[in-house]
Motif scaffolding. Structure first.
Motif, PDB file in Angstrom:
ATOM      1  N   PRO A   1      -3.219  77.210  73.809  1.00  0.00           N
ATOM      2  CA  PRO A   1      -3.916  78.384  73.287  1.00  0.00           C
ATOM      3  C   PRO A   1      -3.106  79.106  72.210  1.00  0.00           C
ATOM      4  O   PRO A   1      -1.903  78.908  72.093  1.00  0.00           O
ATOM      5  N   ARG A   2      -3.814  79.924  71.433  1.00  0.00           N
ATOM      6  CA  ARG A   2      -3.112  80.864  70.554  1.00  0.00           C
ATOM      7  C   ARG A   2      -3.408  82.266  71.071  1.00  0.00           C
ATOM      8  O   ARG A   2      -4.497  82.529  71.584  1.00  0.00           O
ATOM      9  N   THR A   3      -2.440  83.151  70.958  1.00  0.00           N
ATOM     10  CA  THR A   3      -2.559  84.514  71.471  1.00  0.00           C
ATOM     11  C   THR A   3      -2.125  85.480  70.379  1.00  0.00           C
ATOM     12  O   THR A   3      -1.122  85.221  69.709  1.00  0.00           O
ATOM     13  N   TRP A   4      -2.864  86.559  70.197  1.00  0.00           N
ATOM     14  CA  TRP A   4      -2.471  87.567  69.203  1.00  0.00           C
ATOM     15  C   TRP A   4      -0.999  87.918  69.375  1.00  0.00           C
ATOM     16  O   TRP A   4      -0.530  88.146  70.490  1.00  0.00           O
ATOM     17  N   ASP A   5      -0.301  88.010  68.280  1.00  0.00           N
ATOM     18  CA  ASP A   5       1.101  88.417  68.315  1.00  0.00           C
ATOM     19  C   ASP A   5       1.279  89.500  67.252  1.00  0.00           C
ATOM     20  O   ASP A   5       0.325  89.835  66.552  1.00  0.00           O
ATOM     21  N   SER A   6       2.484  90.027  67.129  1.00  0.00           N
ATOM     22  CA  SER A   6       2.652  91.156  66.223  1.00  0.00           C
ATOM     23  C   SER A   6       4.041  91.188  65.617  1.00  0.00           C
ATOM     24  O   SER A   6       5.042  90.983  66.316  1.00  0.00           O
ATOM     25  N   CYS A   7       4.091  91.503  64.320  1.00  0.00           N
ATOM     26  CA  CYS A   7       5.371  91.634  63.628  1.00  0.00           C
ATOM     27  C   CYS A   7       6.148  92.846  64.137  1.00  0.00           C
ATOM     28  O   CYS A   7       7.311  93.015  63.796  1.00  0.00           O
ATOM     29  N   MET A   8       5.503  93.706  64.937  1.00  0.00           N
ATOM     30  CA  MET A   8       6.207  94.858  65.490  1.00  0.00           C
ATOM     31  C   MET A   8       7.067  94.458  66.691  1.00  0.00           C
ATOM     32  O   MET A   8       7.878  95.237  67.162  1.00  0.00           O
ATOM     33  N   PHE A   9       6.861  93.254  67.199  1.00  0.00           N
ATOM     34  CA  PHE A   9       7.620  92.820  68.370  1.00  0.00           C
ATOM     35  C   PHE A   9       8.945  92.191  67.956  1.00  0.00           C
ATOM     36  O   PHE A   9       8.994  91.407  67.000  1.00  0.00           O
ATOM     37  N   TYR A  10       9.954  92.515  68.717  1.00  0.00           N
ATOM     38  CA  TYR A  10      11.319  92.075  68.453  1.00  0.00           C
ATOM     39  C   TYR A  10      11.427  90.558  68.259  1.00  0.00           C
ATOM     40  O   TYR A  10      12.076  90.083  67.357  1.00  0.00           O
ATOM     41  N   GLU A  11      10.751  89.800  69.115  1.00  0.00           N
ATOM     42  CA  GLU A  11      10.975  88.354  69.100  1.00  0.00           C
ATOM     43  C   GLU A  11       9.993  87.605  68.207  1.00  0.00           C
ATOM     44  O   GLU A  11       9.960  86.387  68.211  1.00  0.00           O
ATOM     45  N   PHE A  12       9.206  88.336  67.429  1.00  0.00           N
ATOM     46  CA  PHE A  12       8.185  87.671  66.605  1.00  0.00           C
ATOM     47  C   PHE A  12       8.787  86.668  65.633  1.00  0.00           C
ATOM     48  O   PHE A  12       8.214  85.613  65.388  1.00  0.00           O
ATOM     49  N   SER A  13       9.935  86.992  65.068  1.00  0.00           N
ATOM     50  CA  SER A  13      10.522  86.091  64.070  1.00  0.00           C
ATOM     51  C   SER A  13      11.620  85.214  64.677  1.00  0.00           C
ATOM     52  O   SER A  13      12.505  84.757  63.978  1.00  0.00           O
ATOM     53  N   ARG A  14      11.517  84.973  65.980  1.00  0.00           N
ATOM     54  CA  ARG A  14      12.526  84.155  66.647  1.00  0.00           C
ATOM     55  C   ARG A  14      12.304  82.673  66.327  1.00  0.00           C
ATOM     56  O   ARG A  14      11.179  82.188  66.320  1.00  0.00           O
ATOM     57  N   VAL A  15      13.399  81.968  66.054  1.00  0.00           N
ATOM     58  CA  VAL A  15      13.313  80.520  65.854  1.00  0.00           C
ATOM     59  C   VAL A  15      14.279  79.846  66.829  1.00  0.00           C
ATOM     60  O   VAL A  15      14.926  80.518  67.628  1.00  0.00           O
ATOM     61  N   ALA A  16      14.374  78.525  66.753  1.00  0.00           N
ATOM     62  CA  ALA A  16      15.247  77.781  67.664  1.00  0.00           C
ATOM     63  C   ALA A  16      16.668  78.330  67.572  1.00  0.00           C
ATOM     64  O   ALA A  16      17.063  78.905  66.560  1.00  0.00           O
ATOM     65  N   LEU A  17      17.431  78.141  68.613  1.00  0.00           N
ATOM     66  CA  LEU A  17      18.785  78.669  68.750  1.00  0.00           C
ATOM     67  C   LEU A  17      18.781  80.193  68.872  1.00  0.00           C
ATOM     68  O   LEU A  17      19.799  80.843  68.694  1.00  0.00           O
ATOM     69  N   ASP A  18      17.569  80.757  69.175  1.00  0.00           N
ATOM     70  CA  ASP A  18      17.425  82.185  69.440  1.00  0.00           C
ATOM     71  C   ASP A  18      17.813  83.072  68.274  1.00  0.00           C
ATOM     72  O   ASP A  18      18.200  84.213  68.468  1.00  0.00           O
ATOM     73  N   HIS A  19      17.700  82.560  67.068  1.00  0.00           N
ATOM     74  CA  HIS A  19      17.947  83.420  65.927  1.00  0.00           C
ATOM     75  C   HIS A  19      16.701  84.257  65.646  1.00  0.00           C
ATOM     76  O   HIS A  19      15.589  83.745  65.671  1.00  0.00           O
ATOM     77  N   ILE A  20      16.903  85.554  65.404  1.00  0.00           N
ATOM     78  CA  ILE A  20      15.779  86.445  65.110  1.00  0.00           C
ATOM     79  C   ILE A  20      15.967  87.003  63.706  1.00  0.00           C
ATOM     80  O   ILE A  20      16.987  87.621  63.409  1.00  0.00           O
TER      81      ILE A  20
END
Lengths: 633, 255
Positions: free
Chosen positions: A261-280
């Protein structure tokens, strides 16, 4: 304008007629507020509503939506709920205009089949506003109080009846049987709307808004907002133009079958721009607030052909616990702006790609070979199970695929082979996240899902007739390997070729068995360096970061194109070093591939300023991105 | 592969999370098909010794004896899960941390103090490495099942560390704070409960602990100046479930 009248006394009959052919949704009361909900009869409708908690966007871009179901890697069933014919009754102009903006996102590049099906099956009966709502500022963007597009029918309340304008053939059919509006009715309509317009006092001065914001990327207001904002994401959740979402796999307890599924997400959330190796990429709250406001007021129209990213519905203001208000933010910046400077706005090239099948559904590909490169990095050779798909598959050096392990998820990975090889393609992958770790457990003959190719690759055409300087760091060599192969196969079309490659240690170097072959390419030099050499390891080359090779290289700025990929910190120093040596930002190409997520310019995760890395990149000319509002390097 | 062995342990807590675990009916047969419940004193008569593949620990550590047990459990479990608010952040037992010295807390509860050996109440990760957290008072069964599946697959579970507001708005609830003036903590509390309390017209109490990048100080100001709560009320709200966390501590200290 063709217009009719609908006496209020006849609304019941009108809705009953609609109900015969359509499911009808409209504004209904919920406690002290309003929401869009199912309408059984006209009495349910609350056409006196000011605004709803969620916008009607929810009927098209669902808060949660299954893209497809899977059973192991073999059975993939396209999903998407069945869409019947529906009417949205009483949609205000701001929300109608927001849907027109969302259309650009979901019906543009790679049309989204689920959104499209719902749009095509939905009739919109709009309702112009004759009274302003508390927090709206629609007139700033010409998205209210009246609508002039995007509806099948549009109603305006003129007392005992509605003036009904026709906006489409479907609308005209629904208006059959209504009496034509008289000249007096139309005058009453215009009067009512003008009176409303005059009562809207909340306003953003939209003139040169993009320039104003770009000049005030650094402004005390952002730090002030950082202290206030709760980072709860309500503003984006209720926004009628927000489109961002996250895609995840969920399995049942068999661990084999499940859904994506896809779920609404938001750029206001801390982890929105998280990529592998937990870089935000956007950990700072002020940066996230800026992203939201800039996206609404500047980037969106840069990204999608001038469509407004804010329609002034006022929901974000009404629902914010801290009453954070775009009108007030812009006014505060206008009252105390930074000194004017020239700003260059990035304008993306709008592509239109319409694949035959759902862009969400991966093709099955089989693992033909597995070749370990280092302790944690492996080159996989794939071929599509469908021979016709494999035969037709071609790609530019530097682009990427989305690789799926069903039940685990998807990851964007650049292609490490050159399209000159027709019967297969390679990905060189470091096991660092859920998908890549799961891939590391697979064997030859196993099936994965692949979507692609996506994005813009290295400028191999522009490089023709020029010298090429290639600087790679660590795993960054993988997306550059196709360029080496490409030049090798067309050696006479390029000038001098220098390859600078650095890794942490000798054991972290990729493609070491190909180095001899690369050295034999005419007019080509390969320089190697490592950060350090562990005891007991032999190493006859340079020691130091990759920029320490600059003193050894022969490349000069004249007639040279430079391409680089590696960790962002490495690219930063490579770019700085080359600028200092006289290279211009026009000659330098970098890859920002770590940031991508859906690959098709839909989910919003990869945005940097107005740029979508997945479609506008991942390879960028440094000159085009160096002035982005979010500093890259 | 043999079915993974699961164990459930309890420290200082109300046992509500274990009880919630027994409410797993809808998934019970599937879960029992996938795992072997080796140790769960509340649920079974026959319990087996470790090692275990996944250990769920309920409750905060509040005595030296519990601390020794916890360390043994850590050694016996491949994956250790903090189950519920008490095990995650100290939960309700941790209220005593903010009520004067340890001795003063003991004196308020017990008349015979000679045999009482208590320590401040902390979540279990204060003492041992924790691999996963099931937040809430009590835990959410959907998250529990998701965690078991993720552990079996060897991946990180898809939990949403967003705010409760996010789930609340998706349900189109009328905002208890903005529209009703109630001191709801949903904006700074981690989601995953499906906004259970606000959906039932009860303000969020923050039992799931801080959302990522929670700005508790700003919410505390709103409680104080706009909702008219007293300083003590605001302090109590932020210390109730997760006062040990730096984020909620900032809320308590902001007023």
């Amino acid at each position: 304008m063709e217009a009719f009248v609908l006496p209020k006394a006849e609304l019941g009959g009108f809705v009953a007629k609609l109900k015969a052919d359509y499911e009808v949704f409209g504004p209904v009361a919920k406690d002290t507020e309003f929401v869009f909900g199912p309408i059984a009869a006209a009495e349910d409708l609350r056409l006196d509503y000011d605004t709803t908690i969620l916008p009607p966007k929810k009927y098209f871009h669902r808060p949660v939506e299954t893209l497809f179901k899977f059973d192991g890697a073999v059975e993939i069933a396209g999903e998407g709920e069945k869409v019947g014919k529906q009417v949205l009754f009483g949609v205000h102009p701001c929300d109608v205009n927001a849907l027109l903006s969302l259309d650009k996102v979901f019906l543009g590049t790679y049309p989204d089949p689920y959104y499209k099906a719902r749009r095509e099956n939905t009739v919109i009966i709009g309702l112009n506003c004759v009274a302003p709502c508390e927090n709206g500022f629609c007139s700033s963007f010409n998205t209210g109080p009246a609508m002039d597009a995007g509806f099948d029918l549009a109603l305006t309340d003129i007392g005992d009846r509605y003036v009904v304008e026709v906006g489409s053939a479907a609308g005209k059919e629904l208006a059959a049987g209504l009496a034509a509006a008289s000249a007096d009715d139309l005058i009453a309509r215009n009067k009512a709307l003008r009176a409303c317009q005059q009562k809207i006092t909340r306003r953003i001065d939209a003139e040169n808004l993009g320039e104003l914001l770009h000049q005030n990327v650094e402004h005390p207001k952002w730090e002030e907002l950082k202290e206030e904002c709760l980072a709860c994401g309500t503003c984006t959740t209720v926004c009628p133009t927000c489109f961002c979402f996250g895609v995840k796999d969920y399995v049942d307890l068999t661990l084999k079958s499940g859904e994506r599924p896809r779920t609404w997400d938001s750029c206001m959330f801390y982890e929105f721009s998280r990529v592998a190796l937990d870089h935000i990429f956007r950990p700072d709250r002020a940066a996230r607030i800026k992203q939201r406001i800039f996206h609404k007021l500047a980037y969106f129209s840069q990204q999608f052909e001038g469509s407004p990213g804010c329609v002034g519905c006022g929901r974000c203001v009404s629902t914010c616990i801290k009453s954070i208000d775009p009108v007030e933010i812009v006014a505060a910046i206008q009252a105390n702006p930074n000194p004017p400077k020239e700003v260059k706005l990035f304008t993306p090239v709008i592509k239109k790609i319409t694949p035959e099948k759902s862009p969400w559904e991966p093709q099955k590909a089989v693992i033909k070979a597995i070749k370990p490169q280092t302790k944690d990095t492996t080159t996989y050779t794939f071929a599509f199970v469908d021979a016709k798909v494999q035969e037709a598959y071609t790609y530019d050096p530097g682009v990427f695929n989305m690789i799926s392990i069903f039940g685990i998820g998807e990851a964007p990975i650049s292609i490490s082979s050159c399209a000159d090889v027709k019967d297969s393609f390679d990905h060189t992958i470091r096991a660092v996240g859920n998908v890549t770790n799961a891939l590391a457990k697979l064997q030859v003959g196993d099936i994965v899902g692949i979507r692609g190719p996506y994005g813009v690759g290295w400028p191999v055409e522009e490089m023709k007739g020029k010298n090429v300087l290639l600087v790679a760091g660590g795993i960054g060599l993988a997306p550059l390997r196709p360029v080496i192969k490409y030049i090798q196969a067309r050696r006479d079309q390029y000038g001098d070729f220098e390859i600078l490659y650095g890794a942490r240690t000798p054991n972290d170097m990729l493609f070491t068995d190909e180095f001899e072959e690369w050295r034999k390419i005419p007019n080509t030099r390969l320089y190697l360096t490592v950060d350090y050499v562990p005891p007991g390891v032999e190493w006859g080359h340079n020691i130091g970061v990759v920029t320490t090779l600059f003193d050894k290289m022969a490349s000069r700025p004249e007639n040279t194109i430079m391409i680089t990929c590696g960790p962002e910190i490495m690219m930063k120093f490579v770019v700085r070093g080359l600028l200092a040596r006289g290279f211009s930002p026009e000659q330098i190409y970098v890859s920002l591939e770590r940031r991508m997520s859906c690959g098709i310019k839909k989910c919003g995760n990869c945005q940097i300023g107005p740029v979508f890395v997945c479609q506008d990149g991942p390879v960028f000319k440094y000159a085009d991105i160096k002035d982005l509002p979010e500093e890259i390097f | 592969m043999a079915k993974p062995r699961i164990a459930v342990f309890k420290f200082s807590s109300c046992a509500g999370c274990q009880l919630e675990l027994l409410n797993i009916e809808d998934h019970l047969l599937d879960v029992l098909g996938a795992v072997d419940i080796a140790y769960f004193v509340m649920a079974k008569r026959e319990n087996h010794e470790g090692p275990y593949d996944i250990g769920f620990v309920e409750g905060a550590v509040t005595s030296p004896k519990e601390l020794l047990e916890l360390k043994k459990i850590r050694e016996e479990c491949k994956v250790l899960v903090a189950m519920g608010a008490c095990a995650c952040t100290g939960g309700l037992p941790s209220i005593k941390n903010f009520a004067g010295t340890q001795r003063q807390a003991e004196e308020r509860v017990y008349t015979e103090l000679w045999d009482i050996k208590s320590i401040p109440a902390y979540g279990i990760d204060y003492y041992v490495k924790v691999d996963a957290y099931l937040r809430g008072c009590p835990i959410d069964i959907g998250e529990m099942v998701e965690l078991i599946k993720s552990a079996l697959l060897g991946v990180n579970p898809h939990f949403r560390p967003h705010s409760v507001c996010n789930e609340c708005k998706l349900k189109e609830n009328v905002c208890l704070l903005v529209n009703k003036g109630k001191p709801c903590m949903g904006s700074v509390t981690a989601a995953g409960c499906g906004a259970l309390c606000p959906s039932l017209n009860r303000p969020c109490e923050g039992c799931r602990g801080p959302a990522n990048d929670a700005n508790a100080a700003s919410l505390a100001q709103t409680f104080l100046t706009e909702l008219g709560l007293t300083r003590d009320d605001v302090r109590r709200k932020f210390l109730k479930y997760a006062g040990n966390t730096p984020e909620f501590r900032k809320g308590a200290e902001a007023v």
